[in-house]
Write a protein that holds these residues in place. Structure first.
Motif, mmCIF file in Angstrom:
data_model
loop_
_atom_site.group_PDB
_atom_site.id
_atom_site.type_symbol
_atom_site.label_atom_id
_atom_site.label_comp_id
_atom_site.label_asym_id
_atom_site.label_seq_id
_atom_site.Cartn_x
_atom_site.Cartn_y
_atom_site.Cartn_z
ATOM 1 N N ARG A 242 51.623 75.503 47.629
ATOM 2 C CA ARG A 242 50.648 76.274 46.850
ATOM 3 C C ARG A 242 49.642 75.347 46.177
ATOM 4 O O ARG A 242 48.441 75.633 46.116
ATOM 5 N N ALA A 243 50.135 74.221 45.652
ATOM 6 C CA ALA A 243 49.240 73.261 44.993
ATOM 7 C C ALA A 243 48.227 72.689 45.977
ATOM 8 O O ALA A 243 47.048 72.517 45.641
ATOM 9 N N TYR A 244 48.683 72.409 47.192
ATOM 10 C CA TYR A 244 47.731 71.942 48.211
ATOM 11 C C TYR A 244 46.676 73.009 48.482
ATOM 12 O O TYR A 244 45.480 72.702 48.603
ATOM 13 N N TYR A 245 47.103 74.242 48.584
ATOM 14 C CA TYR A 245 46.149 75.322 48.860
ATOM 15 C C TYR A 245 45.156 75.456 47.705
ATOM 16 O O TYR A 245 43.944 75.529 47.935
ATOM 17 N N GLU A 246 45.658 75.462 46.487
ATOM 18 C CA GLU A 246 44.792 75.633 45.316
ATOM 19 C C GLU A 246 43.816 74.476 45.151
ATOM 20 O O GLU A 246 42.707 74.657 44.627
ATOM 21 N N SER A 247 44.209 73.282 45.601
ATOM 22 C CA SER A 247 43.335 72.113 45.460
ATOM 23 C C SER A 247 42.365 71.962 46.625
ATOM 24 O O SER A 247 41.607 70.992 46.692
ATOM 25 N N GLY B 62 54.128 79.821 56.443
ATOM 26 C CA GLY B 62 54.377 81.084 55.757
ATOM 27 C C GLY B 62 53.875 81.060 54.326
ATOM 28 O O GLY B 62 53.236 82.011 53.853
ATOM 29 N N VAL B 63 54.158 79.955 53.611
ATOM 30 C CA VAL B 63 53.669 79.832 52.240
ATOM 31 C C VAL B 63 52.149 79.769 52.222
ATOM 32 O O VAL B 63 51.481 80.441 51.433
ATOM 33 N N TRP B 64 51.595 78.966 53.130
ATOM 34 C CA TRP B 64 50.131 78.800 53.190
ATOM 35 C C TRP B 64 49.442 80.123 53.503
ATOM 36 O O TRP B 64 48.465 80.502 52.843
ATOM 37 N N ASP B 65 49.957 80.834 54.479
ATOM 38 C CA ASP B 65 49.341 82.103 54.880
ATOM 39 C C ASP B 65 49.468 83.162 53.795
ATOM 40 O O ASP B 65 48.587 84.019 53.647
ATOM 41 N N SER B 66 50.560 83.117 53.027
ATOM 42 C CA SER B 66 50.696 84.086 51.935
ATOM 43 C C SER B 66 49.651 83.836 50.863
ATOM 44 O O SER B 66 49.117 84.786 50.261
ATOM 45 N N MET B 67 49.329 82.569 50.618
ATOM 46 C CA MET B 67 48.265 82.237 49.665
ATOM 47 C C MET B 67 46.915 82.725 50.173
ATOM 48 O O MET B 67 46.114 83.300 49.423
ATOM 49 N N ARG B 68 46.664 82.492 51.449
ATOM 50 C CA ARG B 68 45.399 82.929 52.047
ATOM 51 C C ARG B 68 45.276 84.459 52.000
ATOM 52 O O ARG B 68 44.210 84.986 51.665
ATOM 53 N N ARG C 101 42.467 86.669 49.992
ATOM 54 C CA ARG C 101 41.582 87.629 50.665
ATOM 55 C C ARG C 101 41.682 89.023 50.092
ATOM 56 O O ARG C 101 40.697 89.766 50.042
ATOM 57 N N SER C 102 42.883 89.369 49.633
ATOM 58 C CA SER C 102 43.065 90.720 49.072
ATOM 59 C C SER C 102 42.622 90.808 47.634
ATOM 60 O O SER C 102 42.525 91.893 47.065
ATOM 61 N N GLY C 103 42.372 89.613 47.026
ATOM 62 C CA GLY C 103 41.918 89.602 45.640
ATOM 63 C C GLY C 103 43.020 89.810 44.640
ATOM 64 O O GLY C 103 42.769 90.017 43.446
ATOM 65 N N SER C 104 44.283 89.731 45.105
ATOM 66 C CA SER C 104 45.400 89.996 44.214
ATOM 67 C C SER C 104 45.883 88.762 43.481
ATOM 68 O O SER C 104 46.727 88.840 42.608
ATOM 69 N N GLY C 105 45.358 87.591 43.855
ATOM 70 C CA GLY C 105 45.805 86.337 43.234
ATOM 71 C C GLY C 105 47.077 85.833 43.875
ATOM 72 O O GLY C 105 47.681 86.491 44.704
ATOM 73 N N ALA C 106 47.483 84.633 43.479
ATOM 74 C CA ALA C 106 48.664 83.985 44.075
ATOM 75 C C ALA C 106 49.951 84.657 43.581
ATOM 76 O O ALA C 106 50.008 85.079 42.454
#
Length: 359
Positions: free
Chosen positions: A302-307, A344-350, A354-359
């Motif tokens: 998640r930290a990689y995705y957020e950064s 799976g973790v990366w795609d859930s963040m994406r 996209r849905s605007g629901s946040g992490a």
């Protein structure tokens, strides 16, 4: 995140490029010329042969692990300059086949240490295991004999030509302090980083594995403070770190999520793996699933995705499962499962973004 997979080469790996190509999202291999001794210039014909093999399967060669650093460079001996020149010429050659990142380490004598390559776990799988009391009490020569006799493959960091010089190497390191090692690393980087900049290849140091002193040898890449110091030795985006969650995670005090955020932009390569750490200092490598170990793998991804991480990542060591006969830590099955967990973790963040629901 650009997913890659470590491969030891035809005839030197139980995993094939055909199998690697079938793992979803894998775009390239992490490779090296394992038959070239540390310090020697890599031959161009061997480099090209590797590229031709990867090209057949549409896999790139953008990450090399490792161009090993000769011990004379770590020791700061006068002979280091010749080995550094070889390193520079190797960088230039690797640029010619599209390499973008070189992972290396600056660990004296041993690149990594484990006491059991096939420790059985509760589910019947086996994994690499570190027993702290044994290392604390064991003569390093005894460990070498045990590891060398456990497998019939040559393992990086445990090459026969290096291990034959064990006693003389330990004698030389008696006069090398941690500050000496830092100075020798700075000397190396001050010469190498300008060449890396010229050829657009990012250097990425691997943390010590495990991240503490062993056998009385100095160890300097152990946590957040040391990575911060490393990046300041030569302040360039081409001087970076291979952030290894497994190596650093062996010390529960290391906050790897915080490191991902702090060192954003200086992590060209990520090793993502899990370990379970015990109260007595032992640790064993587990599946990549967060709940199976001590390392917050989901939080790290998640930290990689957020950064906004756009560097390379690979599943690091895996267990040996489903009776696979493979190089210790480097089978196909568990690492492929690890990739799917990371995706799976990366795609859930994406999907959440996209849905605007946040992490």
């Amino acid at each position: 995140m650009r997913m890659v997979f470590r491969w030891y080469g035809a005839g030197n790996d139980t995993v094939t490029l055909r199998q690697i190509k079938q793992i979803p999202g894998v775009e390239g291999i992490v490779w090296a010329l394992h038959d070239v001794p540390a310090g020697e210039e890599w031959p161009m014909d061997k480099i090209i042969a590797y590229k031709e093999e990867a090209d057949r399967y549409g896999l790139h060669l953008e990450v090399v692990e490792s161009v090993n650093v000769h011990e004379d460079i770590k020791l700061g001996l006068p002979s280091r300059d010749g080995y550094i020149e070889n390193y520079k010429r190797t960088i230039a050659k690797l640029a010619g086949v599209g390499v973008k990142t070189i992972c290396y380490n600056f660990m004296p004598v041993f690149d990594w240490v484990r006491t059991d390559l096939f420790k059985e776990m509760a589910d019947g799988s086996t994994a690499l295991f570190y027993e702290k009391a044994k290392v604390d009490q064991m003569d390093p020569a005894e460990l070498v004999n045990r590891i060398a006799n456990d497998v019939n493959v040559t393992m990086p960091g445990w090459e026969p030509e290096r291990l034959r010089q064990l006693a003389p190497l330990f004698e030389k390191y008696k006069s090398v302090s941690e500050e000496d090692l830092w100075g020798n690393l700075q000397y190396f980087l001050e010469q190498i980083i300008p060449v890396a900049e010229q050829y657009d290849i990012r250097m990425a140091i691997h943390p010590d594995d495990p991240p503490w002193p062993i056998f009385g040898l100095p160890r300097i890449m152990t946590g957040q403070a040391s990575i911060r110091r490393l990046l300041g030795l030569v302040d360039s985006p081409y001087n970076g770190v291979t952030l290894c969650s497994g190596s650093l995670g062996a010390n529960p005090d290391n906050d790897i999520v915080a490191m991902v955020h702090e060192f954003k932009g200086r992590i060209p390569f990520a090793h993502i793996r899990n370990v379970r750490v015990y109260d007595n200092g032992d640790f064993i490598e587990t599946s990549h699933r967060t709940e199976d170990g001590t390392v917050n793998i989901a939080g790290i991804v998640r930290a990689y995705y957020e950064s906004g991480f756009t560097g390379y990542a690979r599943p690091d060591h895996g267990r040996h499962i489903w009776d696979e006969q493979c190089r210790p830590g480097y089978g196909l099955y568990d690492r492929a499962l690890g990739i799917m967990y990371l995706w799976g973790v990366w795609d859930s963040m994406r999907a959440a973004e996209r849905s605007g629901s946040g992490a």
